[in-house]
Design a protein around this motif. Structure first.
Motif, short mmCIF file in Angstrom:
data_model
loop_
_atom_site.label_atom_id
_atom_site.label_comp_id
_atom_site.label_asym_id
_atom_site.label_seq_id
_atom_site.Cartn_x
_atom_site.Cartn_y
_atom_site.Cartn_z
N VAL A 68 61.75 10.75 90.92
CA VAL A 68 60.79 9.68 91.29
C VAL A 68 59.37 10.25 91.23
O VAL A 68 59.18 11.47 91.18
N PRO A 69 58.33 9.38 91.22
CA PRO A 69 56.94 9.89 91.23
C PRO A 69 56.65 10.72 92.47
O PRO A 69 57.06 10.36 93.59
N ASN A 70 56.03 11.87 92.26
CA ASN A 70 55.64 12.72 93.40
C ASN A 70 54.12 12.72 93.64
O ASN A 70 53.62 13.51 94.44
N GLU A 71 53.38 11.88 92.92
CA GLU A 71 51.94 11.70 93.14
C GLU A 71 51.68 10.23 93.45
O GLU A 71 52.10 9.35 92.68
N LYS A 110 62.16 11.64 83.15
CA LYS A 110 63.60 11.32 83.27
C LYS A 110 64.34 11.65 81.98
O LYS A 110 65.45 12.20 82.00
N VAL A 111 63.71 11.31 80.84
CA VAL A 111 64.35 11.62 79.54
C VAL A 111 64.49 13.12 79.38
O VAL A 111 65.52 13.64 78.92
N GLN A 112 63.42 13.87 79.80
CA GLN A 112 63.45 15.33 79.71
C GLN A 112 64.61 15.89 80.56
O GLN A 112 65.35 16.78 80.12
N ALA A 113 64.78 15.32 81.78
CA ALA A 113 65.85 15.81 82.67
C ALA A 113 67.23 15.49 82.09
O ALA A 113 68.16 16.33 82.13
N GLU A 132 67.63 21.30 88.27
CA GLU A 132 66.86 20.48 87.33
C GLU A 132 65.85 19.59 88.06
O GLU A 132 64.69 19.46 87.65
N ILE A 133 66.33 18.99 89.14
CA ILE A 133 65.43 18.11 89.90
C ILE A 133 64.26 18.90 90.47
O ILE A 133 63.10 18.48 90.42
N GLU A 134 64.57 20.08 91.01
CA GLU A 134 63.51 20.92 91.60
C GLU A 134 62.51 21.35 90.52
O GLU A 134 61.30 21.40 90.77
N THR A 135 63.03 21.66 89.33
CA THR A 135 62.15 22.11 88.24
C THR A 135 61.26 20.97 87.75
O THR A 135 60.04 21.12 87.60
N VAL A 136 61.88 19.84 87.47
CA VAL A 136 61.11 18.72 86.92
C VAL A 136 60.10 18.19 87.93
O VAL A 136 58.94 17.91 87.58
N MET A 137 60.52 18.08 89.19
CA MET A 137 59.62 17.51 90.18
C MET A 137 58.62 18.52 90.74
O MET A 137 57.82 18.22 91.61
N GLY A 138 58.67 19.74 90.23
CA GLY A 138 57.62 20.70 90.57
C GLY A 138 56.33 20.39 89.83
O GLY A 138 55.28 20.97 90.11
N GLU A 139 56.43 19.52 88.84
CA GLU A 139 55.26 19.10 88.06
C GLU A 139 54.82 17.71 88.51
O GLU A 139 55.54 17.02 89.23
N SER A 140 53.62 17.33 88.03
CA SER A 140 53.07 16.02 88.40
C SER A 140 53.87 14.91 87.74
O SER A 140 54.08 14.91 86.52
N ILE A 141 54.30 13.97 88.56
CA ILE A 141 55.03 12.81 88.05
C ILE A 141 54.38 11.55 88.61
O ILE A 141 54.28 11.38 89.84
N GLU A 162 53.79 7.15 87.77
CA GLU A 162 54.49 6.02 87.16
C GLU A 162 54.32 6.03 85.65
O GLU A 162 55.22 5.63 84.91
N SER A 163 53.16 6.53 85.22
CA SER A 163 52.87 6.50 83.78
C SER A 163 53.75 7.47 82.98
O SER A 163 54.05 7.23 81.81
N ASN A 164 54.17 8.59 83.60
CA ASN A 164 55.00 9.57 82.86
C ASN A 164 56.39 9.73 83.45
O ASN A 164 57.10 10.70 83.16
#
Length: 711
Positions: A217-220, A188-191, A170-179, A181-183
């Motif tokens: 956490v934010p990856n951008e 996190k809710v999606q995860a 789940e973490i790998e999937t979610v953080m594969g997208e742009s994250i 502070e704004s989103n």
């Protein structure tokens, strides 16, 4: 009073007076330029009704609007973020490490339990927290509650493995997208929602949701440097907002709102003030023009006095032309349409060509074209304003080319008619180029003004040339032609009082003019100067040999010194007579210099017989020595003509001996040391005199008495 002024001018004129006049002319030019280019002031008030249509007199950058556009462009640039793919891997590694330490602690607990040791929940938490604190860089223990940690510690290994795999995926999937502070909260809710629906056993789901929420956490990250670069590029790409020359600021009858009032202020149309940099710019323009004129003049070989005279004439003529330009600008401001074509563009080139030389006429045309460009483009634009500078250039060129014979006033006026007709043609094709209406009342009016300006320029020049001649002592061709008229009072005076001198002067004039033409000197000036060079002899005609009756010589009754005083005085007396009659300075100089400082040899030798101690200096002319080629030619021709006329039976050989002897004596005596005549030119003069005098005194064939009257 005049004597005091002449003394003062002679002593300080070249050092102070003429430079001061030149500075005054530069200041006058600067003031006129400022007056012509100063913005027109309008009595416009905020929220009042415009009583006329106001156009922009120049193109300016609207700094306020430009700044607003740049600010908007900067603000439209989105913040730049840098995506970090390693962040997802790091968070997955973190979760894997967490589960590894949980499994490790569970193994240690099992060992203690097998040894029958009691392990409380607090002991379990302490063991896990110690491992996490010492082996994990993040302070995970302070972010995850003890309850969540205990749930994982109390879970069976199979459930932990399921939770670990599910959370890592789940973490790998979610953080594969742009994250960002704004989103972040959304991700996190999606995860957590995904964990809720996962295969993780129910007792661990709540703890798993807490852990996945912590792991995401934010990856951008915000890239401030790149963001600023893009904002600067966006601002730089903004095209400056301009108020264009000729643009309508407010129409007649419209309300002057705040924006219109601001634009009028920006264009300096409210207070008639010009920016300081424009004052400095026009000052530099006048300085550059003056420098060009100065260096242009210094490139020509001429005396300091002649150079200053040239600068004065050019400066005065240029200022007069600027005054005419200013008058036209005033008339144009009075809403006289097309009046700009009335400007006498040919005036400056014409007066400079007549008074100076053609090269100065072209320079003057360049100067007035440059200044007209600023004068007419500094106010509201119109068809005429955009065409006036090329019109001035073409009209000026036509004037310089068409003005060939300016020895006669009728010829000058004829050139004016030609330029007037050419001006009409200029207006016609300039309007064609500008795509203006051709057959209209306005066009015909423009053509009339152009013709009147062309003819008027020549008439004005004709009227002012005598004033220039009087003020600066300039000799024009037409003035010389007037002085050469046999009916001139001074020539009549010479003819009536000293007919022999008159005839001698005519003969010298013919010889000298031929020599002047041969070496490229001013032949007409040389001829006219000869007419008047001996006018001083009219005070005592009988004391000069050409006026003496046969056998009667008044010098026989005088001492050599008395005769010397009478003969030597005729140059000074002649110059004084010419001054009293307001003759041009070059003619006066010829009368004063034509004998240089030569020796009155006959009376000197006669006196020396009686008084051996007599000095040569006592019997020399007072001078000065010839300063120009024309005077040097007259110096030679005057003596040669008198000597050849006095010779008995002048043969070809005798004439050559006389000419050679006189020229040799003049050179050895240093009479030509103060003028720029060369030895080559003196040789040409020698040959010309030989040819001319041999033609006059050629030997005639002796005919019988009955046919002598036929030759």
């Amino acid at each position: 009073m005049m004597q005091k002024w002449n003394h003062f001018y002679g002593k300080y004129g070249q050092k102070f007076i003429i430079p001061a006049i030149l500075v005054i002319l530069m200041l006058a030019s600067y003031i006129l330029m400022i007056q012509m280019t100063k913005p027109e002031s309008f009595n416009a008030k905020l929220f009042s009704v415009a009583d006329r249509t106001i156009r922009s007199p120049q193109t300016v950058i609207d700094t306020k609007k430009t700044d607003e556009e740049k600010t908007a462009a900067r603000e439209s640039v989105e913040d730049v973020y840098t995506f970090n793919r390693e962040t997802a891997q790091n968070r997955v590694s973190l979760i894997n490490s967490f589960f590894a330490y949980v499994s490790e602690v569970q193994g240690e607990i099992k060992e203690k339990t097998d040894k029958k040791e009691s392990v409380s929940n607090s002991d379990k938490l302490k063991m896990l927290k110690d491992k996490l604190s010492s082996n994990v860089s993040e302070k995970i223990t302070s972010s995850i509650s003890d309850e969540v940690l205990l749930r994982f510690l109390n879970a069976n290994p199979k459930d932990l493995t399921t939770a670990k795999e599910t959370l890592s995926t789940e973490i790998e999937t979610v953080m594969g997208e742009s994250i960002r502070e704004s989103n972040l909260n959304t991700k996190k809710v999606q995860a957590r929602d995904d964990i809720e629906l996962s295969s993780i056993p129910a007792p661990l789901r709540s703890a798993a949701k807490t852990l996945v929420s912590y792991a995401i956490v934010p990856n951008e990250t915000y890239n401030k440097k790149e963001t600023n670069v893009r904002k600067r590029e966006a601002a730089a790409s903004v095209i400056p907002e301009k108020i264009l020359q000729g643009q309508v600021i407010v129409q007649e009858g419209q309300i002057i709102d705040r924006e219109t009032y601001r634009q009028l202020g920006l264009l300096n149309l409210l207070d008639q003030k010009m920016p300081v940099k424009q004052y400095a710019g026009y000052a530099l323009l006048i300085l550059v023009l003056a420098s060009i004129l100065y260096f242009f003049t210094t490139k020509t070989k001429m005396s300091r006095k002649k150079r200053q005279q040239t600068l004065l004439i050019f400066g005065v003529a240029f200022v007069l032309t600027l005054i005419l330009l200013f008058v036209i600008r005033v008339l144009e401001s009075a809403n006289l349409s097309n009046i700009s074509f009335l400007f006498p563009a040919a005036f400056l080139p014409v007066i400079l060509k007549i008074l100076l030389r053609e090269r100065y006429a072209f320079l003057g045309l360049l100067f007035i074209s440059v200044t007209s460009l600023f004068a007419f483009q500094s106010h509201e634009t119109s068809v005429v304003s955009s065409l006036i500078t090329p019109f001035i250039l073409l009209s000026g060129f036509a004037a310089i080319i068409s003005l060939r014979d300016y020895s006669r006033r009728i010829a000058i006026f004829r050139s004016g008619m030609i330029v007037g007709a050419f001006n009409i043609l200029c207006v016609f094709f300039l309007l064609l180029i500008n795509n203006s209406t051709i057959w209209s009342e306005s066009t015909l009016e423009s053509m009339f003004y152009a013709f009147a300006g062309g003819v008027g320029a020549f008439i004005l020049a004709l009227g002012l040339i005598p004033l220039f001649e009087f003020l600066f002592g300039v000799l024009t061709t037409s003035r010389l032609v007037e002085l050469a008229n046999p009916n001139h009072p001074l020539l009549k005076r010479i003819l009536m009082r000293a007919p022999g001198t008159y005839h001698h002067s005519m003969m010298v004039a013919n010889l000298a003019e031929t020599c002047a033409d041969k070496i490229g000197a001013n032949g007409l000036l040389t001829r006219v100067g000869c007419f008047y060079h001996d006018i001083g002899k009219t005070l005592r005609p009988p004391y000069f040999v050409e006026n003496q009756l046969q056998g009667i010589n008044p010098h026989d009754r005088l001492t050599p010194k008395q005769s010397r005083d009478i003969i030597l005085a005729h140059t000074v007396d002649g110059a004084e007579i010419l001054r009293e009659n307001h003759m041009p300075q070059p003619i006066i100089d010829i009368a004063l210099e034509h004998h240089g400082t030569t020796l009155l040899k006959f009376f000197y030798l006669k006196e020396k017989e009686e008084n051996p101690d007599t000095e040569e200096a006592e019997f020399r002319y007072s001078g000065p020595k010839p300063k120009t080629k024309e005077v040097a030619i007259i110096n030679i021709a005057d003596s040669v003509e008198a000597a050849v006329r006095a010779a008995v039976d002048p043969t070809k050989e005798k004439i050559k001996q006389i000419i050679d002897g006189i020229i040799r004596d003049r050179i050895l005596d240093g009479q030509f040391s103060e003028c720029d005549i060369s030895l080559k030119e003196i040789e040409q003069i020698r040959e010309t005199l030989n040819q001319t005098l041999n033609g006059i005194y050629h030997q005639r064939i002796q005919y019988p008495d009955d046919v002598k009257g036929e030759n």
